[in-house]
Design a protein around this motif. Sequence first.
Motif, mmCIF file in Angstrom:
data_model
loop_
_atom_site.group_PDB
_atom_site.id
_atom_site.type_symbol
_atom_site.label_atom_id
_atom_site.label_comp_id
_atom_site.label_asym_id
_atom_site.label_seq_id
_atom_site.Cartn_x
_atom_site.Cartn_y
_atom_site.Cartn_z
ATOM 1 N N HIS D 80 -19.440 -5.171 -39.090
ATOM 2 C CA HIS D 80 -19.221 -6.085 -40.209
ATOM 3 C C HIS D 80 -19.710 -7.485 -39.821
ATOM 4 O O HIS D 80 -19.565 -7.891 -38.664
ATOM 5 C CB HIS D 80 -17.723 -6.115 -40.542
ATOM 6 C CG HIS D 80 -17.434 -6.738 -41.865
ATOM 7 N ND1 HIS D 80 -17.313 -8.100 -42.037
ATOM 8 C CD2 HIS D 80 -17.253 -6.191 -43.091
ATOM 9 C CE1 HIS D 80 -17.060 -8.358 -43.303
ATOM 10 N NE2 HIS D 80 -17.018 -7.221 -43.968
ATOM 11 N N PRO D 81 -20.291 -8.219 -40.781
ATOM 12 C CA PRO D 81 -20.784 -9.572 -40.450
ATOM 13 C C PRO D 81 -19.697 -10.505 -39.923
ATOM 14 O O PRO D 81 -20.009 -11.490 -39.265
ATOM 15 C CB PRO D 81 -21.378 -10.075 -41.769
ATOM 16 C CG PRO D 81 -21.013 -9.082 -42.821
ATOM 17 C CD PRO D 81 -20.670 -7.804 -42.136
ATOM 18 N N GLU D 82 -18.433 -10.193 -40.229
ATOM 19 C CA GLU D 82 -17.360 -11.055 -39.707
ATOM 20 C C GLU D 82 -16.696 -10.453 -38.466
ATOM 21 O O GLU D 82 -15.682 -10.976 -38.001
ATOM 22 C CB GLU D 82 -16.310 -11.287 -40.794
ATOM 23 C CG GLU D 82 -16.870 -12.053 -41.980
ATOM 24 C CD GLU D 82 -15.858 -12.243 -43.096
ATOM 25 O OE1 GLU D 82 -14.680 -12.454 -42.776
ATOM 26 O OE2 GLU D 82 -16.266 -12.170 -44.271
ATOM 27 N N ALA D 83 -17.259 -9.396 -37.941
ATOM 28 C CA ALA D 83 -16.649 -8.744 -36.765
ATOM 29 C C ALA D 83 -16.531 -9.716 -35.604
ATOM 30 O O ALA D 83 -17.386 -10.586 -35.413
ATOM 31 C CB ALA D 83 -17.471 -7.538 -36.353
ATOM 32 N N HIS D 84 -15.471 -9.557 -34.844
ATOM 33 C CA HIS D 84 -15.253 -10.378 -33.653
ATOM 34 C C HIS D 84 -16.465 -10.307 -32.732
ATOM 35 O O HIS D 84 -16.937 -11.338 -32.221
ATOM 36 C CB HIS D 84 -13.993 -9.872 -32.929
ATOM 37 C CG HIS D 84 -13.400 -10.860 -31.981
ATOM 38 N ND1 HIS D 84 -13.724 -10.898 -30.640
ATOM 39 C CD2 HIS D 84 -12.488 -11.844 -32.170
ATOM 40 C CE1 HIS D 84 -13.031 -11.856 -30.046
ATOM 41 N NE2 HIS D 84 -12.273 -12.460 -30.945
ATOM 42 N N ILE D 85 -17.000 -9.092 -32.531
ATOM 43 C CA ILE D 85 -18.161 -8.958 -31.642
ATOM 44 C C ILE D 85 -19.370 -9.710 -32.187
ATOM 45 O O ILE D 85 -20.236 -10.133 -31.429
ATOM 46 C CB ILE D 85 -18.537 -7.472 -31.407
ATOM 47 C CG1 ILE D 85 -18.872 -6.752 -32.725
ATOM 48 C CG2 ILE D 85 -17.420 -6.742 -30.674
ATOM 49 C CD1 ILE D 85 -19.480 -5.349 -32.498
ATOM 50 N N MET D 86 -19.430 -9.882 -33.495
ATOM 51 C CA MET D 86 -20.571 -10.565 -34.097
ATOM 52 C C MET D 86 -20.442 -12.084 -34.005
ATOM 53 O O MET D 86 -21.422 -12.751 -33.706
ATOM 54 C CB MET D 86 -20.690 -10.148 -35.573
ATOM 55 C CG MET D 86 -21.881 -10.749 -36.310
ATOM 56 S SD MET D 86 -23.474 -10.217 -35.631
ATOM 57 C CE MET D 86 -24.082 -9.179 -36.988
ATOM 58 N N VAL D 87 -19.253 -12.600 -34.277
ATOM 59 C CA VAL D 87 -19.162 -14.059 -34.416
ATOM 60 C C VAL D 87 -18.263 -14.773 -33.412
ATOM 61 O O VAL D 87 -18.347 -15.993 -33.284
ATOM 62 C CB VAL D 87 -18.688 -14.452 -35.834
ATOM 63 C CG1 VAL D 87 -19.749 -14.119 -36.860
ATOM 64 C CG2 VAL D 87 -17.367 -13.817 -36.183
ATOM 65 N N ASP D 88 -17.415 -14.068 -32.719
ATOM 66 C CA ASP D 88 -16.409 -14.773 -31.920
ATOM 67 C C ASP D 88 -16.478 -14.512 -30.424
ATOM 68 O O ASP D 88 -15.539 -14.836 -29.692
ATOM 69 C CB ASP D 88 -15.005 -14.372 -32.407
ATOM 70 C CG ASP D 88 -14.739 -14.852 -33.815
ATOM 71 O OD1 ASP D 88 -14.961 -16.047 -34.055
ATOM 72 O OD2 ASP D 88 -14.357 -14.038 -34.666
#
Lengths: 346, 346, 346, 346
Positions: D80-88
């Motif tokens: 998901h675009p808001e996934a932790h792995i993506m953004v955090d």
Amino acid sequence: MNFCSDNVAGIAPEILEAIARANAGTMPSYGGDEITARVEKRLGEIFEREVWAFPVTTGTAANALALSTLTPPYGAVYCHPEAHIMVDECGAPELYTGGAKLVPIAGAGGKISARDVAETLDNARAGDVHHVQPAAVSLTQASECGTAYTVAEVGAIAAVTKKHGVKLHMDGARFANAVAHLNVTPADITWKAGVDVLSFGATKNGALAAEAVVFFDKELAASFGFRRKRAGHLISKMRFISAQLDAYLTNDLWLRLARHANAMAQKLVGGLQSVPGVHLLYPVEANEIFIRLPLQTLAGLRQAGFQFYDWPGAAPGTIRLVTSFATSAADVDAFIAKANTLAKAA
Amino acid sequence: MNFCSDNVAGIAPEILEAIARANAGTMPSYGGDEITARVEKRLGEIFEREVWAFPVTTGTAANALALSTLTPPYGAVYCHPEAHIMVDECGAPELYTGGAKLVPIAGAGGKISARDVAETLDNARAGDVHHVQPAAVSLTQASECGTAYTVAEVGAIAAVTKKHGVKLHMDGARFANAVAHLNVTPADITWKAGVDVLSFGATKNGALAAEAVVFFDKELAASFGFRRKRAGHLISKMRFISAQLDAYLTNDLWLRLARHANAMAQKLVGGLQSVPGVHLLYPVEANEIFIRLPLQTLAGLRQAGFQFYDWPGAAPGTIRLVTSFATSAADVDAFIAKANTLAKAA
Amino acid sequence: MNFCSDNVAGIAPEILEAIARANAGTMPSYGGDEITARVEKRLGEIFEREVWAFPVTTGTAANALALSTLTPPYGAVYCHPEAHIMVDECGAPELYTGGAKLVPIAGAGGKISARDVAETLDNARAGDVHHVQPAAVSLTQASECGTAYTVAEVGAIAAVTKKHGVKLHMDGARFANAVAHLNVTPADITWKAGVDVLSFGATKNGALAAEAVVFFDKELAASFGFRRKRAGHLISKMRFISAQLDAYLTNDLWLRLARHANAMAQKLVGGLQSVPGVHLLYPVEANEIFIRLPLQTLAGLRQAGFQFYDWPGAAPGTIRLVTSFATSAADVDAFIAKANTLAKAA
Amino acid sequence: MNFCSDNVAGIAPEILEAIARANAGTMPSYGGDEITARVEKRLGEIFEREVWAFPVTTGTAANALALSTLTPPYGAVYCHPEAHIMVDECGAPELYTGGAKLVPIAGAGGKISARDVAETLDNARAGDVHHVQPAAVSLTQASECGTAYTVAEVGAIAAVTKKHGVKLHMDGARFANAVAHLNVTPADITWKAGVDVLSFGATKNGALAAEAVVFFDKELAASFGFRRKRAGHLISKMRFISAQLDAYLTNDLWLRLARHANAMAQKLVGGLQSVPGVHLLYPVEANEIFIRLPLQTLAGLRQAGFQFYDWPGAAPGTIRLVTSFATSAADVDAFIAKANTLAKAA
């Protein structure tokens, strides 16, 4: 008269013609062309079996990308401390393998021995998470000292690597020179002896910029196409790289060029043996000569226009002389004559 | 008649001749030759300032290596979601940057807007360790949709990047086509507008395999030589790469070739406009046409021997047509005629 | 009675209490808490200057992340061939530096000499793109052989690194033991001697899991926060890591614990000197003893429940004995007595 | 009264006691202790099958290391675009995978759908060397929006991934909260539904710093030990990490803690529903509430000492409220009361 390296030479005429010949009309890009297919077929004939071959444009790319298929990022790749992959590639193997470790195994004349490979692998702590894990051994054929591994030597090393589940890579930037010297079949000195993947060089031996990574194991080859593209080493107008290899492999051109370079090296070292004060470091088994000459002689040779490299890490006066497909007998004679004159005048 | 890509074409005659001409005698390897020096000088003249230029053999290498000088491994590089670096390089930017993140900024016609760059950078959480840090913006010129950024557009984006301390890269695989279309100076559309580093393409426009990474900032260029070697992209017989660029830059050959390709695209799109059922996706500002045609027409064209790609992610019937320096007016006329005949027959 | 390593011991009571004490109410996560701020302040006091300090949970992370701030991916990091970073971290430095190369500099007693560092750096071919570029030297203090670098030794090495523009890292997994032995100030043996960044260990000396990467150079520290997060080494409930360090640094606990460990090592080696057939490999300057004993004696000790490691790469009978903050005098006496009894019975 | 995150809470008493209890005598380091063995056994019981489990100290490490076993460096990981792995995670997945690409698949409420996964994988150009290759899908359970995937939803996605030979990872930083909400068995929502590897979180739910990477596939687990050590994530005094997990898994503590956190979230959102001007963004299915309140109300709450985050990328007034095992009913009541008072005063 430049003896610095075989890569100061240009392109062999047959190869340049092949490039020009390939420049007709459109062709599928990225290796979808017929010339690229033909190169793989030719390599199969030369190696007497099915191979999976990938053209690239530099030896460093060939080596580092080949190694990236043989080791996990936490792996160890064993090689001679003077190996090109160890000292001359600015860390390319580390880049392409994702940080694998090159671990040196010393050996005389630029070669590592099966005995030392065995001792190293026996003590490599395989399975212990604290240590990088044994993954591959890389041999340079011909070696960085201008020597060649015999079929027996490669076979003995491969027996050890197989026992330990470790892969065997051969850096063949000067493979043609080694094969020409050893007078063996390409098959005998590679897969029949246990080599899993070969960096098959052409650039130093007359190509513009062409090497082939040749796999003898389909599974190892499976990821190579992705790795090559991801490294920016998939040439769009591939036909022109393949055309070089095609010509190189046609009518034994690769061996003819290498035999000439080797013969020039033999002629040169033969002529230099009689120079007073000379000391030869390694037997000359390819197209490289490592030799010590009086400093005054070297200075005189350079003044006379001869070019060559001082060899780092060796005693003062140690130089490397490299012959190529383009080296002329006249140039060699001139070098020998000048060296003799200078040495005798001293 | 192959309209798949400009890289299905061969080598421009002037460039092939330059390679042959460079094949005389020995030359220092690895870029120490005079032709390589001359290329940097010529680029300086064309860009009207001192530049630091590095020849490589693929656009992917040019882009990914250029980006590796602009971002730390924990950096973000912003680009269009359809950018070559995003979708067509199998992760090369991630490899060379050590894992930096490509972050998409959408935009019409393959271009991103200064406004969207500003909004993105304003919300990028610079300084917050939980998030990748804004490092660079990459524009493709001409874009993947065959459109060109104007000087004003590039300048507006650069104003935003400068404000945020972010670097600006231009992927100029088809830079010549863009410059030819825009009718601006190379300086105006690059460093004068705020570009820090340019991937200056030549392969798609007539070279065998040659691109130059052109830095307008000496400090950014400082590590490039090491990065290029470490990537296996330092060609040993560099003179033959540089010879291509040298010819390409001589007497405006690069612009003449691009003007021809662009003119063929204009001719082609002009002729197709009248085909019933045609739909043009983007204005044609370089040498690429994205167009929708009836499926039957496409089938007929292919049957007649015309080659081109269906465009992924677009409506059925959408194709890409690419012209090159080698595309003939006759080929274009044949395509138009056939398309008209087929469409009218339907 | 376990002499395998100092990490087989548990948590010092003062440190465990500090963890419990920190468990009150909510606190900002990721290091925004007051305990973390206090740790940096305490470290500043101990090192008599401003420092930039970052808690992590393992020595491997501390070392590898610290090195990643000192070298580009094409850099060389010089260290002893037996250094923890070289042989015991499964390639962590290569991972975090993006593929930099660890280059060994041999030396007696686990230490490298300024002379050998100088010779190595003089021949490192700085500026030559074919070779990894000198970036950092890493010293282990106390060393992997249980010896300690003196202030003069560190200073001499730092003089060389400064001359070459190379950074100096100190792996201080057993920094407390070294400082306790040397009886110097932490400042004298680090930044005053020329160290740029220190891995300041606590885990082996009584913490649960806590190390601090201490920078003496603000610029080098600038990227550390991002690198730590990106490595998954930013602990969310940081207060509990910092609480360990806080207690460790309070009232000289760190030195008291180390002095005890060192004293136990001295007591142990003193008692073993009289065992027949004993051979001590290195002077005992911290809490590690490398010693050779008759194989029969070792077998008997193990049978009696004493645990220790055979030392790989050394002659048969060579073992390592490590004492810790928790080692009791009674355990040491028991070991000595048993060894004597066994050796005399032989 | 801090509702910023569940990681602002401390350690659950049972877990702190377990740490203290583990602090007796010596134990083998690096996970060779009996507590670590027991944890793996307990996880096997909870998941009703053999598992291969590896404790680490952060969720970022758990995720990024888990993904590194699922994808080659040229792979794509969909999330998901808001996934932790993506953004955090500041690029941690890119670091540990060697540069794999995270590719977003959008979806409502923080969840991606099987249908969108299917469409994405159908168009992923598997086998084409120009593009990163589909390797894994990662789901966050509970999601970043505080919603939970049902067994049916996970199973439908897994059916797609299996069809495409793609692995399925579950980021379970708040796995306990999801399981508590769904009222399913851990087995049903993971391997029985098709999950290959789970990041099983404990830190946010009462541990000091402990997560377990749980593999349901032995082969995928094979490299994990090396990858963990190489990342500096092998804790030497492992018993203290394992002791946390041991207590966490004993007598359903993990579920009891999560049920409390979830109940507090339900109480809180229930109380806030009646506040004038309130807008709830997503159904509350775990311990996170995303809600919009009048700006004046928020200011008043903050003035009264309540802490929480504005949610980036959402409309002004959107905040996140997180409850934890330690959140008291009194705190929740106070928040609700204050919010009501403030909203009514407006």
